[in-house]
Design an enzyme around this catalytic site. Structure first.
Site, short mmCIF file in Angstrom:
data_model
loop_
_atom_site.label_atom_id
_atom_site.label_comp_id
_atom_site.label_asym_id
_atom_site.label_seq_id
_atom_site.Cartn_x
_atom_site.Cartn_y
_atom_site.Cartn_z
N ASP A 1 -34.44 -16.08 28.83
CA ASP A 1 -34.06 -15.06 27.85
C ASP A 1 -34.10 -15.60 26.42
O ASP A 1 -34.16 -14.83 25.46
CB ASP A 1 -32.67 -14.49 28.17
N HIS B 1 0.85 -1.20 0.00
CA HIS B 1 0.00 0.00 0.00
C HIS B 1 0.88 1.25 0.00
O HIS B 1 1.23 1.75 1.06
CB HIS B 1 -0.90 -0.01 1.22
N PHE C 1 -22.39 -13.01 23.63
CA PHE C 1 -21.89 -11.74 23.11
C PHE C 1 -20.37 -11.75 22.93
O PHE C 1 -19.78 -10.73 22.58
CB PHE C 1 -22.37 -10.57 23.97
N GLU D 1 -19.09 -4.13 23.69
CA GLU D 1 -18.27 -5.34 23.82
C GLU D 1 -17.03 -5.30 22.93
O GLU D 1 -15.95 -5.73 23.32
CB GLU D 1 -19.09 -6.60 23.47
N HIS E 1 -30.08 -15.29 23.40
CA HIS E 1 -29.10 -15.14 24.47
C HIS E 1 -28.35 -16.44 24.79
O HIS E 1 -27.50 -16.46 25.68
CB HIS E 1 -29.78 -14.64 25.74
N HIS F 1 -4.14 2.92 -3.37
CA HIS F 1 -4.31 2.37 -2.02
C HIS F 1 -3.54 1.07 -1.86
O HIS F 1 -2.72 0.94 -0.95
CB HIS F 1 -5.80 2.13 -1.73
C1 LIG Z 1 -12.20 -4.80 9.21
C2 LIG Z 1 -11.60 -4.62 7.86
N1 LIG Z 1 -12.39 -4.65 6.78
C3 LIG Z 1 -11.85 -4.53 5.55
C4 LIG Z 1 -10.52 -4.40 5.38
C5 LIG Z 1 -9.91 -4.33 3.99
N2 LIG Z 1 -9.45 -2.96 3.75
C6 LIG Z 1 -8.19 -2.60 3.93
S1 LIG Z 1 -7.97 -0.95 3.75
C7 LIG Z 1 -9.58 -0.70 3.41
C8 LIG Z 1 -10.14 0.67 3.20
C9 LIG Z 1 -9.20 1.63 2.66
O1 LIG Z 1 -9.64 2.93 2.88
P1 LIG Z 1 -9.07 3.78 4.08
O2 LIG Z 1 -9.34 3.10 5.33
O3 LIG Z 1 -9.60 5.15 3.91
O4 LIG Z 1 -7.52 3.76 3.85
P2 LIG Z 1 -6.69 4.54 2.74
O5 LIG Z 1 -6.80 3.77 1.47
O6 LIG Z 1 -7.27 5.89 2.61
O7 LIG Z 1 -5.31 4.52 3.28
C10 LIG Z 1 -10.28 -1.90 3.43
C11 LIG Z 1 -11.73 -2.03 3.15
C12 LIG Z 1 -9.72 -4.38 6.54
N3 LIG Z 1 -8.39 -4.27 6.48
N4 LIG Z 1 -10.28 -4.48 7.75
#
Ligand SMILES: Cc1ncc(C[n+]2csc(CCOP(=O)(O)OP(=O)(O)O)c2C)c(N)n1
Ligand SMILES: [Mg+2]
Length: 668
Positions: free
Chosen positions: A476, A34, A444, A418, A480, A269
């Site tokens: 419950d 990235h 939970f 949680e 639950h 990205h």
């Molecule tokens: C819980 C979760 N869901 C999905 C992803 C996959 N994922 C990695 S980065 C991202 C989004 C990228 O956008 P942003 O957070 O704005 O980061 P940027 O590209 O701007 O650095 C996703 C969906 C992840 N790492 N964690």
């Protein structure tokens, strides 16, 4: 440290571009990663590391260091570049090994793999969740150890960088709301407001007014409209430190800043820019276009000033601590012991035991008594629940509430959050100096699961008190009542699940949990009362599983149970013995501890030639094959539960001695 606004010089710019080009080159070489976000965040990181963060690269574990967490873990080349440049034990060769097998520079930051990485991040939202735990820990230690009112031994900030994804994830909402309520003033989040996520512009799915949101949580908020404006970032961080609320700084950045075709483009990205684009970007930076992994000497020299600065900071602190130790030797000793997670000698001497005549007793109540005994002996043991303390029985009597203005309290109130609780527990332990537990209903655990998984992955010995552990909880109803939770938690590497069968087993499980290292422990406890065994009869619980009741004659049948269902096994055994069938009952409170015993012991408990075996557990049967083998049977739950009194549920779902005996007879 200087705090005057940073007047950006050519050298500053050179440093920032070094960070950027290292990220571009490393991702390109790995052909994966990235690059865009590190390029955009380089100025903010540069300001933070050179002007604000107090750390010692040569001792990444210095206890009073500021903590830094990259919640947007995908941008980890930013952090690796900073760690290398400022002189941690991370080399340019390590950077060149980005994302390769066995390298110190994995694809997302991993705690324990790279010096200076405080928390494993990557699942968005977790890092910011952790950061709240770090800030809780700092406040807790400060309240319990600081004495002077002047320069204190516990006094540091926790910084996190987060992205759009972090802020969209629910856990960030829970965590920020909690931090605001607790007024954790030494917590600072820098939000990378780049308007880009993987699918494109954030307009697709996100239109929050982030600053308004954080203001509503009670945070101090600021906006920096140009992510390259180092002076503005510097001033914002300075103001954030001074404010008595947690601070949120929105910084407008441009992903892949400077890349002629990829700036502000979602493609930057998660893919290498490509050599042509890299050359063009380097040209824009005024960088030699064909140079790779170039670190100008004056950049390195300037960044490595962090080494001397860090040594000085730590030396200053050591002097402070020495003076403290001279004045408060007991406190100082305790501080060091607790940092080392040393349990006081004989800490378990006063853990409770019960007689059968004390019963019946719910294991959650036995747990409560045990928690309070532990709390007396282990001062750094503390915890709380997600608004279920009266149900999970987790209050530390006389421990006080951890609240704004009373950070010395040992009862945390996570609220109905949680997920944030799980993430905060991780941060609290990673900070050091605390042994935290968190409580909710077993059902939970699903709401905290991503954090539990990271605890397991990171080998954090958080303790979870998960009560109301089956259909036996009663009215419950199915929403639950846990079914598949035990199986799914047991499937998690490094996760230790314990389901004690009575009060005495509960105290043993708690002791094992406190002594456990290398991952979290979850205690599954009953809401309903269950009879108590002689303490001497359940000692084998220490080994995860043991023979609770022996066969009266030649062994023909083994009944294996956990938790409240051990009672059902005992009832069934009586019926079977009366019919002349030699039957033993094995209590198996912890699979993983039992599995770790030597074969001889395991074979003694479960003799391999006795293949007539019935497992009894009010939960999904998945996994029990390993104990009952191909010829065995399972009395478990193959559907969701029901709303009815607990005893009725147990009967209707077949957890009766008669049914278990009948199932067993068919095996003979
Ligand atoms: C819980 C979760 N869901 C999905 C992803 C996959 N994922 C990695 S980065 C991202 C989004 C990228 O956008 P942003 O957070 O704005 O980061 P940027 O590209 O701007 O650095 C996703 C969906 C992840 N790492 N964690
Ligand atoms: Mg983004």
């Amino acid at each position: 440290m200087k705090t005057a606004p940073l007047d950006q010089t050519a050298l500053d710019q050179l440093c920032i571009n070094t960070i950027r080009t290292l990220a571009m080159d490393a991702v390109q070489k790995a052909n994966s990663g990235h690059p865009g976000t590190p390029m955009a965040l380089a100025p903010a990181a540069y300001v933070l590391w050179t002007k604000h963060l107090r750390f010692n690269p040569k001792n990444p574990k210095w206890v009073n260091r500021d903590r830094f967490i990259l919640s947007s873990g995908h941008a980890c080349m930013l952090q690796y570049a900073m760690l290398f440049l400022t002189g941690y034990d991370l080399t340019l060769a390590d950077i060149k090994q980005f994302r390769q097998w066995g390298s110190k520079t994995p694809g997302h930051p991993e705690y324990g793999e790279t010096p200076g990485i405080e928390a494993t991040t990557g699942p968005l939202g977790q890092g910011v969740g952790n950061s709240v735990g770090f800030a809780i820990a700092e406040a807790s230690l400060a309240a319990r150890f600081n004495q002077s009112g002047g320069k204190e031994i516990v006094d540091h900030y926790t910084y996190a960088i987060c992205s759009d994804g972090d802020l969209m994830e629910g856990v960030s909402h829970e965590a920020a709301s909690l931090a605001g309520h607790l007024r954790l003033s030494k917590l600072i989040w820098l939000y990378d407001d780049n308007h880009i996520t993987i699918e494109g512009n954030t307009d697709l799915a996100y239109g929050d007014d982030a600053c308004a949101r954080f203001a509503a949580y009670g945070w101090h908020t600021q906006a920096v409209e140009d992510g390259n404006d180092t002076a503005a970032i510097d001033a914002a961080v300075t103001a954030a430190k001074a404010d008595q609320r947690p601070s949120f700084i929105r910084i407008r950045t441009h992903i892949a800043y400077g890349a002629p075709h990829l700036q502000d483009n979602a493609k930057a990205h998660g893919s290498p820019l490509g050599e042509d684009e890299i050359r063009a970007t380097k040209k824009f930076y005024g960088w030699p276009e064909d140079a790779h992994f170039l670190v100008p000497d004056d950049v390195l020299a300037h960044m490595r000033e962090a080494v001397d600065r860090g040594a000085e900071l730590e030396a200053e602190w050591r002097a402070l601590f020495d003076a403290y130790a001279a004045k408060y030797p007991d406190l100082a000793r305790r501080f060091n012991d607790e940092q080392a997670q040393l349990l006081p000698e004989d800490w378990a001497a006063d853990l409770p035991t019960w007689q059968p005549s004390d019963g019946p007793l719910a294991t959650r109540i036995a747990s409560s008594k045990t928690i309070n005994a532990i709390a007396k002996a282990v001062p750094y043991f503390l915890g709380g629940s997600a608004d279920l303390a009266p149900s999970t029985e987790t209050l530390i009597a006389g421990g006080g509430d951890f609240e704004a203005g009373n950070y010395g309290g040992r009862n945390l109130h996570f609220g109905i959050r949680e997920h944030a609780m799980g993430a905060a527990l991780n941060g609290m332990w990673l900070h050091g100096g605390l042994r935290p537990f968190g409580a909710t209903f077993l059902i939970f655990s699903d709401y905290m699961r991503p954090a539990v998984r990271l605890a397991a992955l990171t080998k954090i010995p958080a303790i979870y008190v998960w009560t109301h552990d089956s259909v036996g909880l009663g009215e419950d109803g199915p929403t639950h009542q846990s079914i598949e939770q035990l199986a799914s938690l047991r499937a998690m590497p490094n996760m230790t699940v314990m389901r004690p069968a009575d009060a005495n087993e509960t105290a043993i499980c708690w002791r094992l949990a406190l002594e456990h290292e290398g991952g979290p422990v979850g205690l599954a406890l009953t809401r309903q009362k269950i009879p108590i065994f002689e303490a001497a009869a359940v000692k084998g619980a220490e080994r995860g599983g043991y023979v609770l009741e022996r066969e009266g004659s030649r062994l023909q049948l083994i009944l294996i149970g956990t938790g409240s269902e051990v009672q059902v096994c005992i009832g069934a055994r009586a019926l079977l013995q009366a019919a002349g069938i030699g039957t033993r009952v094995v209590s198996l409170p912890c699979w993983s501890i039992f599995d770790a015993q030597d074969r001889e012991y395991r074979d003694e408990v479960l003799p391999p030639d006795v293949t007539a075996r019935v497992a009894v557990e009010a939960a999904a049967p998945l996994g029990w094959e390993r104990y009952i083998g191909a010829r065995g049977a399972m009395v478990g739950m193959r559907r969701f539960g029901a709303s009815a009194p607990g005893e009725v549920n147990m009967k209707e779902f077949g957890f009766t001695p008669e049914r278990v005996a009948a199932v067993a007879r068919k095996l003979l």
